[in-house]
Scaffold this motif. Structure first.
Motif, PDB file in Angstrom:
ATOM      1  N   ALA A  22       0.992  -7.816 -20.827  1.00  0.00           N
ATOM      2  CA  ALA A  22      -0.173  -8.702 -20.949  1.00  0.00           C
ATOM      3  C   ALA A  22       1.190  -9.851 -21.896  1.00  0.00           C
ATOM      4  CB  ALA A  22      -0.938  -8.957 -21.489  1.00  0.00           C
ATOM      5  N   VAL A  23       1.628 -11.202 -21.577  1.00  0.00           N
ATOM      6  CA  VAL A  23       1.892 -11.569 -22.458  1.00  0.00           C
ATOM      7  C   VAL A  23       1.070 -12.881 -22.167  1.00  0.00           C
ATOM      8  CG1 VAL A  23       3.791 -12.576 -21.023  1.00  0.00           C
ATOM      9  CG2 VAL A  23       4.098 -13.131 -22.612  1.00  0.00           C
ATOM     10  N   PHE A  24       1.037 -14.059 -23.475  1.00  0.00           N
ATOM     11  CA  PHE A  24       0.122 -15.254 -23.580  1.00  0.00           C
ATOM     12  C   PHE A  24       1.176 -16.130 -23.731  1.00  0.00           C
ATOM     13  CE2 PHE A  24      -2.459 -11.396 -23.967  1.00  0.00           C
ATOM     14  CZ  PHE A  24      -3.435 -11.526 -23.312  1.00  0.00           C
ATOM     15  N   VAL A  25       1.061 -17.374 -23.298  1.00  0.00           N
ATOM     16  CA  VAL A  25       2.115 -18.588 -23.768  1.00  0.00           C
ATOM     17  C   VAL A  25       0.672 -19.891 -23.657  1.00  0.00           C
ATOM     18  CG1 VAL A  25       3.799 -20.521 -23.021  1.00  0.00           C
ATOM     19  CG2 VAL A  25       3.892 -17.758 -22.349  1.00  0.00           C
ATOM     20  N   ASN A  26       1.428 -20.698 -24.909  1.00  0.00           N
ATOM     21  CA  ASN A  26       0.370 -21.788 -25.089  1.00  0.00           C
ATOM     22  C   ASN A  26       1.872 -23.285 -24.751  1.00  0.00           C
ATOM     23  OD1 ASN A  26      -0.151 -24.359 -25.427  1.00  0.00           O
ATOM     24  ND2 ASN A  26      -2.340 -22.764 -27.339  1.00  0.00           N
ATOM     25  N   ALA A  27       1.417 -24.169 -24.154  1.00  0.00           N
ATOM     26  CA  ALA A  27       2.576 -25.169 -23.450  1.00  0.00           C
ATOM     27  C   ALA A  27       1.921 -25.822 -23.230  1.00  0.00           C
ATOM     28  CB  ALA A  27       4.391 -24.900 -23.248  1.00  0.00           C
TER      29      ALA A  27
ATOM     30  N   VAL B  71       0.686  -1.169  -0.053  1.00  0.00           N
ATOM     31  CA  VAL B  71       0.187   0.300  -0.047  1.00  0.00           C
ATOM     32  C   VAL B  71       1.250   1.576   0.084  1.00  0.00           C
ATOM     33  CG1 VAL B  71      -1.760  -0.776   0.909  1.00  0.00           C
ATOM     34  CG2 VAL B  71      -0.246   0.187   2.391  1.00  0.00           C
ATOM     35  N   SER B  72       2.631   1.314  -0.368  1.00  0.00           N
ATOM     36  CA  SER B  72       3.386   2.489   0.527  1.00  0.00           C
ATOM     37  C   SER B  72       3.818   3.068  -0.495  1.00  0.00           C
ATOM     38  CB  SER B  72       3.983   1.775   1.516  1.00  0.00           C
ATOM     39  OG  SER B  72       5.331   1.036   0.664  1.00  0.00           O
ATOM     40  N   GLY B  73       3.188   1.444  -1.818  1.00  0.00           N
ATOM     41  CA  GLY B  73       3.398   2.099  -3.248  1.00  0.00           C
ATOM     42  C   GLY B  73       4.828   1.792  -3.171  1.00  0.00           C
ATOM     43  N   PRO B  74       5.436   1.458  -4.819  1.00  0.00           N
ATOM     44  CA  PRO B  74       4.373   2.042  -6.263  1.00  0.00           C
ATOM     45  C   PRO B  74       3.396   1.153  -6.186  1.00  0.00           C
ATOM     46  CG  PRO B  74       6.731   0.587  -7.021  1.00  0.00           C
ATOM     47  CD  PRO B  74       6.478   0.929  -5.285  1.00  0.00           C
ATOM     48  N   VAL B  75       2.258   1.447  -7.208  1.00  0.00           N
ATOM     49  CA  VAL B  75       1.531   0.332  -7.941  1.00  0.00           C
ATOM     50  C   VAL B  75       2.739  -0.504  -8.689  1.00  0.00           C
ATOM     51  CG1 VAL B  75      -0.812   0.747  -9.544  1.00  0.00           C
ATOM     52  CG2 VAL B  75      -0.172   2.447  -7.784  1.00  0.00           C
ATOM     53  N   ALA B  76       1.684  -1.617  -8.534  1.00  0.00           N
ATOM     54  CA  ALA B  76       1.940  -2.623  -9.091  1.00  0.00           C
ATOM     55  C   ALA B  76       1.084  -3.998  -8.895  1.00  0.00           C
ATOM     56  CB  ALA B  76       4.020  -2.791  -8.393  1.00  0.00           C
ATOM     57  N   GLN B  77       1.067  -5.182 -10.086  1.00  0.00           N
ATOM     58  CA  GLN B  77       0.425  -5.848  -9.686  1.00  0.00           C
ATOM     59  C   GLN B  77       0.738  -6.849 -11.063  1.00  0.00           C
ATOM     60  OE1 GLN B  77      -3.658  -6.224  -8.183  1.00  0.00           O
ATOM     61  NE2 GLN B  77      -4.174  -7.181 -10.011  1.00  0.00           N
ATOM     62  N   VAL B  78       0.789  -7.968 -10.482  1.00  0.00           N
ATOM     63  CA  VAL B  78       1.566  -9.273 -11.750  1.00  0.00           C
ATOM     64  C   VAL B  78       0.441  -9.972 -11.316  1.00  0.00           C
ATOM     65  CG1 VAL B  78       3.027 -10.956 -12.088  1.00  0.00           C
ATOM     66  CG2 VAL B  78       3.776  -8.904 -11.348  1.00  0.00           C
ATOM     67  N   GLU B  79      -0.371 -10.191 -12.158  1.00  0.00           N
ATOM     68  CA  GLU B  79      -1.732 -11.152 -12.521  1.00  0.00           C
ATOM     69  C   GLU B  79      -1.404 -12.985 -13.527  1.00  0.00           C
ATOM     70  OE1 GLU B  79      -4.922  -9.385 -14.394  1.00  0.00           O
ATOM     71  OE2 GLU B  79      -4.944  -7.798 -12.386  1.00  0.00           O
ATOM     72  N   VAL B  80      -1.452 -13.859 -12.914  1.00  0.00           N
ATOM     73  CA  VAL B  80      -1.233 -15.633 -13.384  1.00  0.00           C
ATOM     74  C   VAL B  80      -1.939 -15.956 -13.526  1.00  0.00           C
ATOM     75  CG1 VAL B  80       0.125 -17.188 -13.723  1.00  0.00           C
ATOM     76  CG2 VAL B  80       1.082 -14.861 -12.449  1.00  0.00           C
ATOM     77  N   TYR B  81      -3.021 -16.299 -14.865  1.00  0.00           N
ATOM     78  CA  TYR B  81      -3.874 -16.603 -15.011  1.00  0.00           C
ATOM     79  C   TYR B  81      -3.486 -18.322 -15.148  1.00  0.00           C
ATOM     80  CZ  TYR B  81      -6.314 -12.761 -14.403  1.00  0.00           C
ATOM     81  OH  TYR B  81      -6.574 -11.302 -13.841  1.00  0.00           O
ATOM     82  N   VAL B  82      -4.074 -19.841 -14.845  1.00  0.00           N
ATOM     83  CA  VAL B  82      -3.772 -20.175 -16.036  1.00  0.00           C
ATOM     84  C   VAL B  82      -5.470 -21.260 -16.553  1.00  0.00           C
ATOM     85  CG1 VAL B  82      -2.596 -22.636 -16.279  1.00  0.00           C
ATOM     86  CG2 VAL B  82      -1.861 -20.645 -14.861  1.00  0.00           C
ATOM     87  N   GLY B  83      -4.856 -21.616 -17.972  1.00  0.00           N
ATOM     88  CA  GLY B  83      -6.051 -22.534 -18.642  1.00  0.00           C
ATOM     89  C   GLY B  83      -6.694 -21.540 -19.293  1.00  0.00           C
ATOM     90  N   ASP B  84      -8.471 -22.550 -19.171  1.00  0.00           N
ATOM     91  CA  ASP B  84      -9.721 -21.653 -19.938  1.00  0.00           C
ATOM     92  C   ASP B  84      -9.189 -19.559 -20.057  1.00  0.00           C
ATOM     93  OD1 ASP B  84      -9.594 -24.070 -21.484  1.00  0.00           O
ATOM     94  OD2 ASP B  84     -11.440 -24.144 -19.953  1.00  0.00           O
ATOM     95  N   GLY B  85      -9.095 -19.744 -18.575  1.00  0.00           N
ATOM     96  CA  GLY B  85      -9.621 -18.247 -18.651  1.00  0.00           C
ATOM     97  C   GLY B  85      -7.913 -17.269 -19.246  1.00  0.00           C
TER      98      GLY B  85
ATOM     99  N   GLY C  19       0.360 -27.733 -24.115  1.00  0.00           N
ATOM    100  CA  GLY C  19      -2.004 -27.988 -24.413  1.00  0.00           C
ATOM    101  C   GLY C  19      -2.044 -27.091 -23.046  1.00  0.00           C
ATOM    102  N   VAL C  20      -1.225 -26.142 -22.665  1.00  0.00           N
ATOM    103  CA  VAL C  20      -1.873 -25.245 -21.314  1.00  0.00           C
ATOM    104  C   VAL C  20      -1.510 -24.176 -21.913  1.00  0.00           C
ATOM    105  CG1 VAL C  20      -1.661 -24.564 -19.332  1.00  0.00           C
ATOM    106  CG2 VAL C  20      -1.070 -27.359 -19.530  1.00  0.00           C
ATOM    107  N   TRP C  21      -2.908 -23.053 -21.686  1.00  0.00           N
ATOM    108  CA  TRP C  21      -2.697 -21.205 -21.599  1.00  0.00           C
ATOM    109  C   TRP C  21      -2.151 -20.917 -20.546  1.00  0.00           C
ATOM    110  CZ3 TRP C  21      -1.710 -18.781 -25.911  1.00  0.00           C
ATOM    111  CH2 TRP C  21      -2.558 -19.505 -27.055  1.00  0.00           C
ATOM    112  N   VAL C  22      -1.244 -19.928 -20.180  1.00  0.00           N
ATOM    113  CA  VAL C  22      -0.828 -18.952 -19.156  1.00  0.00           C
ATOM    114  C   VAL C  22      -1.241 -17.760 -19.979  1.00  0.00           C
ATOM    115  CG1 VAL C  22       1.423 -17.974 -17.708  1.00  0.00           C
ATOM    116  CG2 VAL C  22       0.585 -21.131 -18.367  1.00  0.00           C
ATOM    117  N   ALA C  23      -1.584 -16.909 -19.390  1.00  0.00           N
ATOM    118  CA  ALA C  23      -1.652 -15.318 -19.114  1.00  0.00           C
ATOM    119  C   ALA C  23      -1.040 -14.380 -18.109  1.00  0.00           C
ATOM    120  CB  ALA C  23      -2.968 -14.823 -19.450  1.00  0.00           C
ATOM    121  N   ILE C  24       0.028 -13.885 -18.276  1.00  0.00           N
ATOM    122  CA  ILE C  24       0.387 -12.691 -17.172  1.00  0.00           C
ATOM    123  C   ILE C  24       0.390 -11.293 -17.696  1.00  0.00           C
ATOM    124  CG2 ILE C  24       3.261 -12.409 -15.766  1.00  0.00           C
ATOM    125  CD1 ILE C  24       3.807 -15.014 -17.186  1.00  0.00           C
ATOM    126  N   ARG C  25      -0.227 -11.450 -16.774  1.00  0.00           N
ATOM    127  CA  ARG C  25      -0.619  -9.619 -16.936  1.00  0.00           C
ATOM    128  C   ARG C  25       0.195  -8.680 -16.050  1.00  0.00           C
ATOM    129  NH1 ARG C  25      -6.967  -8.826 -17.158  1.00  0.00           N
ATOM    130  NH2 ARG C  25      -6.316  -7.074 -18.044  1.00  0.00           N
TER     131      ARG C  25
END
Length: 172
Positions: A134-139, A89-103, A141-147
């Motif tokens: 963002a980056v999207f990877v399919n390896a 909360v003290s900063g800086p603004v940053a967020q890393v999101e990882v999604y696996v599969g159909d999402g 048979g699994v999709w991964v999105a990193i935002r």
């Protein structure tokens, strides 16, 4: 006159106290006695038979996320097929999101429908795409999105996103 005001005030206080001051508070209603039947999973909620279950937080560790964001991050918050690291909360603004599969694949499809610009990344997994933030990877048979959420120029993060995509593809 002064005694009259005092008497009126005393009567008003007595009336207000009598209206609710001595009554017991109402008891909370009892909990429902019915037990909901478990819902059978549908095909949409069951993991794909082709793709093995993958832990999103294991694919992108806290150290990986901090290297990508270029700043310290709080510990992972895993939810089903996702993982999120946020800046303090003290900063800086940053967020890393990882999604696996159909999402992860759905995010890519939506971004394509919105005409986002993509760069195809050669030699990473079976297919990989980079866009600002963002980056999207399919390896395997699994999709991964990193935002990545940061408040500076997204082009600054293209190389770290590409490197992390390569690392994640190797972990699948």
């Amino acid at each position: 006159m002064r005694y009259l005001k005092l008497a009126v005030t005393a009567v008003a206080v007595a009336v207000l106290a009598a209206c609710g001051g001595g009554a017991e508070p109402a008891a909370a209603p009892p909990p429902p006695t019915e037990v909901a039947e478990p819902v059978a999973p549908t095909e949409a909620t069951e993991p794909s038979a082709e793709a093995p279950a993958v832990d999103a937080c294991a694919l992108v560790s806290k150290a990986d996320a901090e290297k990508l964001a270029g700043t310290p991050l709080d510990d992972a918050v895993p939810v089903r097929d996702t993982c999120r690291y946020t800046g303090p909360v003290s900063g800086p603004v940053a967020q890393v999101e990882v999604y696996v599969g159909d999402g992860a694949k759905k995010i890519l499809d939506v971004d394509r429908d919105l005409d986002h610009e993509f760069e195809t990344l050669s030699g990473i997994g079976d297919e990989a795409y980079l866009e600002d933030g963002a980056v999207f990877v399919n390896a395997a048979g699994v999709w991964v999105a990193i935002r990545l959420v940061r408040l500076d120029d997204p082009a600054k993060y293209h190389k770290p996103l590409t490197e992390l995509a390569r690392t994640v593809a190797g972990r699948l």
